[in-house]
Design a protein around this motif. Structure first.
Motif, mmCIF file in Angstrom:
data_model
loop_
_atom_site.group_PDB
_atom_site.id
_atom_site.type_symbol
_atom_site.label_atom_id
_atom_site.label_comp_id
_atom_site.label_asym_id
_atom_site.label_seq_id
_atom_site.Cartn_x
_atom_site.Cartn_y
_atom_site.Cartn_z
ATOM 1 N N ARG A 125 0.857 -1.181 0.000
ATOM 2 C CA ARG A 125 0.000 0.000 0.000
ATOM 3 C C ARG A 125 0.894 1.232 0.000
ATOM 4 N N VAL A 126 0.661 2.095 -0.956
ATOM 5 C CA VAL A 126 1.514 3.265 -1.144
ATOM 6 C C VAL A 126 1.195 4.322 -0.092
ATOM 7 N N PRO A 154 3.229 9.214 -2.739
ATOM 8 C CA PRO A 154 3.054 9.100 -4.194
ATOM 9 C C PRO A 154 4.382 9.241 -4.946
ATOM 10 N N HIS A 155 4.416 8.681 -6.138
ATOM 11 C CA HIS A 155 5.549 8.802 -7.063
ATOM 12 C C HIS A 155 6.808 8.093 -6.574
ATOM 13 N N GLY A 206 -2.026 5.625 1.844
ATOM 14 C CA GLY A 206 -2.068 7.082 1.865
ATOM 15 C C GLY A 206 -1.960 7.711 3.232
ATOM 16 N N GLY A 260 4.926 1.669 -6.302
ATOM 17 C CA GLY A 260 3.574 1.702 -6.850
ATOM 18 C C GLY A 260 3.071 0.379 -7.392
#
Length: 194
Positions: free
Chosen positions: A58-59, A62-63, A112, A67
């Motif tokens: 689970r990210v 971000p980036h 997140g 991913g």
């Protein structure tokens, strides 16, 4: 079949039967206290617990290179000892050769929301010991270096068993330093321990 071969096979069969019968008799003669005569005590290992998790990471940032990454973790406790193995695959090729810190955290893995994972699982903190020591003996550290194929493995063994709960194995931006810090939280994998 020749007579000699038949004799050898018969002798082997008789020795096998004697071994099968003699083993329990010898064990019964040296039985531990509390085992009644005529019964054999069979040693049994201490309680063993296993927790596993397998799926996409689970990210949390971000980036990053995680991913498309997946991970498998297996945590096995037997008596007062826990062994943990982690395998990560599908890490972005730009991360090849980099080492990332990975640790068991006290809270759940929420995509997140890196803060949801809470702090590292530390036995001194959990048990209320002061001063709190931070090291690989009181925490579960699983730093890994990504190979050219985007895969990595890590394993560790500690002399404690984590308490039950929904936990997270969090992947950090850098390798773990001697203070137990490893930078930003990039990804996590949920791990429930009953």
């Amino acid at each position: 079949m020749t007579g000699t071969v038949r004799c050898v096979l018969a002798a082997v069969g008789v020795l096998g039967v004697i071994g099968v019968l003699a083993g329990p008799v010898a064990a019964a003669q040296k039985r531990p206290p509390g085992v009644p005569p005529g019964e054999v005590a069979i040693p049994v290992a201490g309680k063993t617990d296993v927790a596993t998790s397998n799926g996409p990471l689970r990210v949390l940032a971000p980036h990053g290179p995680f991913g498309s990454a997946r991970a498998v973790i297996v945590m096995v406790s037997q008596g007062p000892r826990t062994t943990v193995r982690l395998k990560v695959t599908g890490v972005g090729r730009t991360a090849a050769g980099r080492t990332f810190g990975a640790h068991l955290h006290t809270g759940p893995c929420v995509a997140g929301d890196g803060a949801a994972a809470g702090p590292h699982y530390n036995t001194d903190v959990i048990n209320g010991h002061k001063p709190v020591r931070v090291d690989h003996e009181r925490e579960i550290w699983l730093d890994f270096t990504v190979g050219p194929s985007g895969a990595a493995t890590a394993s560790t063994a500690v002399r404690f068993v984590p308490r039950p709960g929904d936990r997270a194995v969090v992947v950090h931006e850098h390798a773990t330093d001697h203070h137990g810090t490893a930078g930003a939280r990039l990804a996590c994998l949920p791990l429930s321990w009953d």
